[in-house]
Write a protein that holds these residues in place. Structure first.
Motif, PDB file in Angstrom:
ATOM      1  N   GLU A 114       0.817  -1.210   0.000  1.00 22.96           N
ATOM      2  CA  GLU A 114       0.000   0.000   0.000  1.00 22.96           C
ATOM      3  C   GLU A 114       0.855   1.266   0.000  1.00 22.96           C
ATOM      4  O   GLU A 114       0.483   2.280  -0.585  1.00 22.96           O
ATOM      5  CB  GLU A 114      -0.958   0.004   1.199  1.00 22.96           C
ATOM      6  N   LEU A 115       2.034   1.190   0.637  1.00 25.09           N
ATOM      7  CA  LEU A 115       2.935   2.342   0.625  1.00 25.09           C
ATOM      8  C   LEU A 115       3.528   2.551  -0.767  1.00 25.09           C
ATOM      9  O   LEU A 115       3.691   3.682  -1.228  1.00 25.09           O
ATOM     10  CB  LEU A 115       4.049   2.155   1.654  1.00 25.09           C
ATOM     11  N   SER A 125       2.101   1.710  -3.578  1.00 21.66           N
ATOM     12  CA  SER A 125       1.023   2.225  -4.412  1.00 21.66           C
ATOM     13  C   SER A 125       0.868   3.726  -4.218  1.00 21.66           C
ATOM     14  O   SER A 125       0.694   4.477  -5.191  1.00 21.66           O
ATOM     15  CB  SER A 125      -0.280   1.512  -4.080  1.00 21.66           C
ATOM     16  N   SER A 126       0.935   4.173  -2.965  1.00 19.08           N
ATOM     17  CA  SER A 126       0.843   5.610  -2.673  1.00 19.08           C
ATOM     18  C   SER A 126       2.012   6.368  -3.276  1.00 19.08           C
ATOM     19  O   SER A 126       1.839   7.455  -3.855  1.00 19.08           O
ATOM     20  CB  SER A 126       0.805   5.817  -1.158  1.00 19.08           C
ATOM     21  N   THR A 179       1.656   6.722  -7.115  1.00 17.14           N
ATOM     22  CA  THR A 179       0.692   7.771  -7.454  1.00 17.14           C
ATOM     23  C   THR A 179       1.313   9.144  -7.334  1.00 17.14           C
ATOM     24  O   THR A 179       1.125  10.018  -8.207  1.00 17.14           O
ATOM     25  CB  THR A 179      -0.539   7.670  -6.539  1.00 17.14           C
ATOM     26  N   ALA A 180       2.080   9.365  -6.261  1.00 15.73           N
ATOM     27  CA  ALA A 180       2.725  10.653  -6.059  1.00 15.73           C
ATOM     28  C   ALA A 180       3.800  10.922  -7.114  1.00 15.73           C
ATOM     29  O   ALA A 180       3.942  12.048  -7.601  1.00 15.73           O
ATOM     30  CB  ALA A 180       3.342  10.703  -4.664  1.00 15.73           C
ATOM     31  N   ARG A 211       6.746   8.965   2.799  1.00 14.09           N
ATOM     32  CA  ARG A 211       5.791   7.858   2.901  1.00 14.09           C
ATOM     33  C   ARG A 211       6.376   6.629   3.592  1.00 14.09           C
ATOM     34  O   ARG A 211       5.752   5.573   3.629  1.00 14.09           O
ATOM     35  CB  ARG A 211       5.287   7.484   1.488  1.00 14.09           C
TER      36      ARG A 211
END
Length: 321
Positions: free
Chosen positions: A247-248, A250-251, A254-255, A293
């Motif tokens: 999940e990190l 993926s974040s 996106t950034a 992140r």
């Protein structure tokens, strides 16, 4: 010089006499090679390029399609094809009990070339490949670079219409590699058609007028090296080897896509690949976003537009994988 249409090679796996699987080593490819062209075929291990070369040099029977060498069908008249091709394999298959000159003369005699002509050709090729001074020594004392040059000279002794080179500079030191590049360039400048397979992107970029890239039995790109490099959406590549939960990642992906000049971001097995139009300051921004992140970067690499970058973009893996 070469016409390939719908070429296929399917290997059938059987167990206890029953068909259990079909492997499409070559899956309906089409391409042509012009007379006098220096053409490159690239691809990772298992891409199908070795099978393709095997078909073109009459060592492998195709399952379907057409392959013509100088207008001759490789299936219908393999003997005539063999007289029109020169093949330089990756392995050293020189006769170590013979001298360099004797290797050339024996090869020419095998093709029925008369004594006076083969002696003249041997002298010319030994001079061209800078082997004259060592021509009468046994090849067992030759360096790797000398042996490779002699293999190419031998393949040219019967004046082939096209020369096939299978990874000709593998294992050579940088000096020998660059010297061989110059000789191949001069040979092509004289009008010799050359078909090259290689894992070295710089080699294909420098020597080949056109390059075909193959993967999973299909041609996925075919053009001049310059056009291929320009075709990469965001030719600059930044690779980040990272360690974090999915999940990190993926974040972070996106950034990263929102950063200026970033065209695309790929994430696979802990490796992030950023394709961008410019690279200035991008690595620092990527590291900053990762730190924010809680994503650990264990390695980073920046590459300019290249054939390797193109292949990574098309397949997600390097040519040596």
């Amino acid at each position: 010089m070469i016409i390939v249409k719908g070429l296929q090679k399917i290997y059938k796996q059987k167990r206890n006499g029953r068909l259990v699987a079909e492997i499409k080593a070559v899956d309906g490819i089409d391409f042509e090679v012009a007379r006098g062209e220096f053409f490159g075929l690239l691809g990772p291990n298992g891409a199908g390029k070795t099978t393709t070369i095997g078909i073109l040099t009459t060592r492998v029977l195709p399952t379907g399609g057409i392959a013509l060498i100088d207008g001759i069908d490789v299936m219908r008249d393999p003997v005539a094809v063999k007289r029109r091709i020169g093949v330089v394999p990756q392995a050293n298959n020189l006769d170590r009990s013979l001298t360099g000159r004797e290797n050339l003369l024996f090869h020419a005699e095998y093709f029925g070339i008369d004594k006076r002509t083969r002696e003249r050709l041997a002298a010319e090729l030994l001079d061209l490949f800078q082997l004259s001074e060592r021509a009468d020594e046994k090849v067992s004392v030759y360096s790797g670079g000398m042996a490779q040059r002699l293999k190419i000279a031998r393949a040219l002794m019967h004046d082939p219409a096209i020369l096939f080179l299978d990874e000709p500079t593998t294992g050579l030191d940088p000096q020998s590699r660059h010297a061989l590049w110059q000789m191949l360039f001069e040979l092509n400048a004289r009008g010799q058609t050359i078909f090259l397979t290689t894992h070295y992107m710089e080699e294909a970029d420098r020597l080949c007028q056109r390059v075909a890239i193959m993967d999973h039995g299909k041609l996925i790109a075919l053009d001049t090296p310059s056009n291929l490099k320009r075709s990469v959406p965001g030719g600059y590549l930044i690779e980040l080897r990272v360690r974090a939960a999915e999940e990190l990642l993926s974040s972070l992906s996106t950034a990263l896509r929102k950063l200026p000049n970033v065209v695309d971001v790929h994430s696979m097995d802990g490796l992030l690949r950023l394709y961008a139009n410019r690279s200035e300051g991008l690595l620092a921004d990527a590291v900053r976003l990762a730190n924010e992140r809680g994503v650990l970067i264990t390695d980073a690499h920046v590459a300019e537009p290249s054939l390797e970058t193109l292949f990574l973009h098309l397949t997600g893996r390097s040519l040596r994988e």
